[in-house]
Design a protein around this motif. Structure first.
Motif, PDB file in Angstrom:
ATOM      1  N   LEU A   1      34.585   9.932   3.659  1.00 57.51           N
ATOM      2  CA  LEU A   1      33.198   9.736   3.250  1.00 57.51           C
ATOM      3  C   LEU A   1      32.811   8.274   3.021  1.00 57.51           C
ATOM      4  CD1 LEU A   1      32.992  12.690   0.684  1.00 57.51           C
ATOM      5  CD2 LEU A   1      32.175  12.669   3.045  1.00 57.51           C
ATOM      6  N   LEU A   2      33.716   7.492   2.447  1.00 59.96           N
ATOM      7  CA  LEU A   2      33.411   6.100   2.120  1.00 59.96           C
ATOM      8  C   LEU A   2      33.772   5.176   3.279  1.00 59.96           C
ATOM      9  CD1 LEU A   2      34.747   5.901  -1.548  1.00 59.96           C
ATOM     10  CD2 LEU A   2      32.367   5.976  -0.818  1.00 59.96           C
ATOM     11  N   PRO A   3      33.097   4.019   3.373  1.00 63.95           N
ATOM     12  CA  PRO A   3      33.471   3.050   4.411  1.00 63.95           C
ATOM     13  C   PRO A   3      34.861   2.467   4.135  1.00 63.95           C
ATOM     14  CG  PRO A   3      31.738   2.168   2.989  1.00 63.95           C
ATOM     15  CD  PRO A   3      31.947   3.588   2.582  1.00 63.95           C
ATOM     16  N   ASP A   4      35.533   2.029   5.183  1.00 68.14           N
ATOM     17  CA  ASP A   4      36.898   1.517   5.068  1.00 68.14           C
ATOM     18  C   ASP A   4      37.030   0.389   4.050  1.00 68.14           C
ATOM     19  OD1 ASP A   4      37.824   3.351   6.889  1.00 68.14           O
ATOM     20  OD2 ASP A   4      37.686   1.971   8.602  1.00 68.14           O
ATOM     21  N   GLU A   5      36.041  -0.540   4.012  1.00 65.86           N
ATOM     22  CA  GLU A   5      36.153  -1.679   3.095  1.00 65.86           C
ATOM     23  C   GLU A   5      36.109  -1.241   1.628  1.00 65.86           C
ATOM     24  OE1 GLU A   5      31.777  -1.475   4.327  1.00 65.86           O
ATOM     25  OE2 GLU A   5      33.675  -1.431   5.386  1.00 65.86           O
ATOM     26  N   ALA A   6      35.533  -0.089   1.343  1.00 72.11           N
ATOM     27  CA  ALA A   6      35.488   0.417  -0.033  1.00 72.11           C
ATOM     28  C   ALA A   6      36.830   1.001  -0.463  1.00 72.11           C
ATOM     29  CB  ALA A   6      34.397   1.470  -0.163  1.00 72.11           C
ATOM     30  N   LEU A   7      37.674   1.347   0.484  1.00 72.16           N
ATOM     31  CA  LEU A   7      38.940   2.007   0.185  1.00 72.16           C
ATOM     32  C   LEU A   7      40.125   1.053   0.061  1.00 72.16           C
ATOM     33  CD1 LEU A   7      38.424   4.946   2.674  1.00 72.16           C
ATOM     34  CD2 LEU A   7      38.270   5.081   0.181  1.00 72.16           C
ATOM     35  N   SER A   8      39.886  -0.240   0.216  1.00 70.59           N
ATOM     36  CA  SER A   8      41.000  -1.190   0.226  1.00 70.59           C
ATOM     37  C   SER A   8      41.600  -1.437  -1.153  1.00 70.59           C
ATOM     38  CB  SER A   8      40.571  -2.513   0.866  1.00 70.59           C
ATOM     39  OG  SER A   8      39.549  -3.107   0.096  1.00 70.59           O
ATOM     40  N   THR A   9      40.898  -1.074  -2.225  1.00 71.90           N
ATOM     41  CA  THR A   9      41.450  -1.153  -3.578  1.00 71.90           C
ATOM     42  C   THR A   9      41.219   0.182  -4.272  1.00 71.90           C
ATOM     43  OG1 THR A   9      39.377  -1.999  -4.497  1.00 71.90           O
ATOM     44  CG2 THR A   9      40.998  -3.638  -3.788  1.00 71.90           C
ATOM     45  N   SER A  10      41.683   0.275  -5.514  1.00 72.53           N
ATOM     46  CA  SER A  10      41.551   1.545  -6.223  1.00 72.53           C
ATOM     47  C   SER A  10      40.088   1.855  -6.543  1.00 72.53           C
ATOM     48  CB  SER A  10      42.383   1.532  -7.504  1.00 72.53           C
ATOM     49  OG  SER A  10      41.891   0.550  -8.382  1.00 72.53           O
ATOM     50  N   LEU A  11      39.799   3.136  -6.609  1.00 78.35           N
ATOM     51  CA  LEU A  11      38.459   3.627  -6.899  1.00 78.35           C
ATOM     52  C   LEU A  11      38.408   4.079  -8.357  1.00 78.35           C
ATOM     53  CD1 LEU A  11      37.997   5.842  -3.716  1.00 78.35           C
ATOM     54  CD2 LEU A  11      37.344   3.455  -4.016  1.00 78.35           C
ATOM     55  N   HIS A  12      37.195   4.174  -8.891  1.00 73.96           N
ATOM     56  CA  HIS A  12      37.015   4.551 -10.284  1.00 73.96           C
ATOM     57  C   HIS A  12      35.783   5.445 -10.385  1.00 73.96           C
ATOM     58  CE1 HIS A  12      37.154   3.827 -14.668  1.00 73.96           C
ATOM     59  NE2 HIS A  12      35.839   3.817 -14.595  1.00 73.96           N
ATOM     60  N   VAL A  13      35.883   6.567 -11.082  1.00 71.69           N
ATOM     61  CA  VAL A  13      34.712   7.391 -11.350  1.00 71.69           C
ATOM     62  C   VAL A  13      33.906   6.681 -12.424  1.00 71.69           C
ATOM     63  CG1 VAL A  13      33.853   9.590 -12.229  1.00 71.69           C
ATOM     64  CG2 VAL A  13      35.826   9.559 -10.734  1.00 71.69           C
ATOM     65  N   ALA A  14      32.648   6.363 -12.108  1.00 75.17           N
ATOM     66  CA  ALA A  14      31.835   5.561 -13.017  1.00 75.17           C
ATOM     67  C   ALA A  14      30.719   6.346 -13.681  1.00 75.17           C
ATOM     68  CB  ALA A  14      31.247   4.373 -12.253  1.00 75.17           C
ATOM     69  N   GLY A  15      30.540   7.622 -13.363  1.00 76.25           N
ATOM     70  CA  GLY A  15      29.507   8.408 -14.019  1.00 76.25           C
ATOM     71  C   GLY A  15      29.123   9.639 -13.236  1.00 76.25           C
ATOM     72  N   PHE A  16      28.228  10.422 -13.848  1.00 81.62           N
ATOM     73  CA  PHE A  16      27.753  11.665 -13.255  1.00 81.62           C
ATOM     74  C   PHE A  16      26.270  11.804 -13.551  1.00 81.62           C
ATOM     75  CE2 PHE A  16      26.786  16.243 -13.897  1.00 81.62           C
ATOM     76  CZ  PHE A  16      26.927  16.655 -12.584  1.00 81.62           C
ATOM     77  N   ALA A  17      25.481  12.176 -12.547  1.00 82.70           N
ATOM     78  CA  ALA A  17      24.054  12.447 -12.731  1.00 82.70           C
ATOM     79  C   ALA A  17      23.841  13.946 -12.600  1.00 82.70           C
ATOM     80  CB  ALA A  17      23.227  11.686 -11.703  1.00 82.70           C
ATOM     81  N   CYS A  18      23.574  14.592 -13.703  1.00 80.76           N
ATOM     82  CA  CYS A  18      23.449  16.050 -13.758  1.00 80.76           C
ATOM     83  C   CYS A  18      22.305  16.558 -12.899  1.00 80.76           C
ATOM     84  CB  CYS A  18      23.261  16.471 -15.208  1.00 80.76           C
ATOM     85  SG  CYS A  18      23.031  18.231 -15.455  1.00 80.76           S
ATOM     86  N   ASP A  19      21.138  15.935 -13.002  1.00 78.21           N
ATOM     87  CA  ASP A  19      19.954  16.444 -12.315  1.00 78.21           C
ATOM     88  C   ASP A  19      20.092  16.457 -10.798  1.00 78.21           C
ATOM     89  OD1 ASP A  19      18.764  16.836 -14.752  1.00 78.21           O
ATOM     90  OD2 ASP A  19      17.623  14.971 -14.708  1.00 78.21           O
ATOM     91  N   ILE A  20      20.881  15.550 -10.262  1.00 83.65           N
ATOM     92  CA  ILE A  20      21.034  15.494  -8.806  1.00 83.65           C
ATOM     93  C   ILE A  20      22.445  15.857  -8.358  1.00 83.65           C
ATOM     94  CG2 ILE A  20      19.165  13.841  -8.461  1.00 83.65           C
ATOM     95  CD1 ILE A  20      21.308  11.637  -8.245  1.00 83.65           C
ATOM     96  N   ALA A  21      23.309  16.267  -9.287  1.00 78.06           N
ATOM     97  CA  ALA A  21      24.693  16.667  -8.999  1.00 78.06           C
ATOM     98  C   ALA A  21      25.401  15.617  -8.149  1.00 78.06           C
ATOM     99  CB  ALA A  21      24.746  18.034  -8.337  1.00 78.06           C
ATOM    100  N   ALA A  22      25.436  14.400  -8.678  1.00 83.38           N
ATOM    101  CA  ALA A  22      26.074  13.292  -7.960  1.00 83.38           C
ATOM    102  C   ALA A  22      27.075  12.586  -8.859  1.00 83.38           C
ATOM    103  CB  ALA A  22      25.022  12.296  -7.470  1.00 83.38           C
ATOM    104  N   ILE A  23      28.197  12.219  -8.267  1.00 81.44           N
ATOM    105  CA  ILE A  23      29.219  11.434  -8.949  1.00 81.44           C
ATOM    106  C   ILE A  23      29.067   9.987  -8.492  1.00 81.44           C
ATOM    107  CG2 ILE A  23      31.713  11.053  -9.193  1.00 81.44           C
ATOM    108  CD1 ILE A  23      30.933  13.652 -10.468  1.00 81.44           C
ATOM    109  N   PHE A  24      29.171   9.042  -9.431  1.00 81.14           N
ATOM    110  CA  PHE A  24      29.149   7.622  -9.102  1.00 81.14           C
ATOM    111  C   PHE A  24      30.586   7.136  -8.975  1.00 81.14           C
ATOM    112  CE2 PHE A  24      25.057   8.408 -10.880  1.00 81.14           C
ATOM    113  CZ  PHE A  24      24.198   7.524 -10.243  1.00 81.14           C
ATOM    114  N   VAL A  25      30.892   6.504  -7.856  1.00 81.95           N
ATOM    115  CA  VAL A  25      32.240   5.996  -7.597  1.00 81.95           C
ATOM    116  C   VAL A  25      32.161   4.480  -7.477  1.00 81.95           C
ATOM    117  CG1 VAL A  25      34.192   6.006  -6.001  1.00 81.95           C
ATOM    118  CG2 VAL A  25      32.926   8.121  -6.434  1.00 81.95           C
ATOM    119  N   LEU A  26      32.930   3.805  -8.317  1.00 77.67           N
ATOM    120  CA  LEU A  26      32.980   2.352  -8.323  1.00 77.67           C
ATOM    121  C   LEU A  26      34.056   1.867  -7.356  1.00 77.67           C
ATOM    122  CD1 LEU A  26      32.209  -0.406  -9.706  1.00 77.67           C
ATOM    123  CD2 LEU A  26      34.095   0.066 -11.263  1.00 77.67           C
TER     124      LEU A  26
END
Length: 156
Positions: free
Chosen positions: A78-103
């Motif tokens: 799902l994410l572009p290759d350049e975003a995967l070169s280091t560790s990822l972090h869950v940065a939040g959740f938006a209930c109304d739109i059912a979306a997870i924020f990934v840092l």
């Protein structure tokens, strides 16, 4: 969530009692976000090796309450290759739109839990915790609703 242990504080309104809910053993500190499940229950999102794992707190008459992993999404697809070169972090959740924020180091992305679509929403990777707030205010709406019947309504 408590920072010094991997637990969530649960407060029972009726009984006025607090208790701790331990997170699943697979969930490491710093990569978790509480969320609301589709049925309105307590949920959790965490990242394990580029996989976004969704958990639900479930209790049934036949078993003790506990965490159940309900879904896992491979972010490499799902994410572009350049975003995967280091560790990822869950940065939040938006209930109304059912979306997870990934840092990531290239910015913050939202992962739509219904469609599995990803969108980059912030360029800088320096923001760790998000508390999404969605609200709309239409100034003319209240005035319009007090001026008599609207189209398609009756006075009866």
């Amino acid at each position: 969530m408590l920072r010094d242990r991997e637990s969530v504080i649960e407060y029972h309104l009726g009984a006025r009692e607090m208790s701790l809910i331990d997170l699943p053993t697979e969930c490491s500190f710093g990569g978790n976000a509480l969320r609301t499940t589709e049925d309105g229950g307590l949920g959790l999102a965490n990242l394990v090796r580029n996989r976004l794992c969704l958990w639900s707190w479930e209790a049934g008459p036949d078993r003790d309450p506990g965490w159940v992993r309900s879904r896992a999404m491979d972010l490499r697809a799902l994410l572009p290759d350049e975003a995967l070169s280091t560790s990822l972090h869950v940065a939040g959740f938006a209930c109304d739109i059912a979306a997870i924020f990934v840092l990531t180091h290239v910015g913050i992305f939202t992962v739509d839990l219904k469609s599995c679509r990803v969108a980059k929403v912030y360029e800088d990777g320096g923001c760790f915790d998000n508390f999404p707030y969605i609200s709309f205010y239409t100034p003319g709406l209240r005035v319009a609703s007090t001026k008599g019947p609207r189209m398609g309504t009756s006075n009866a």
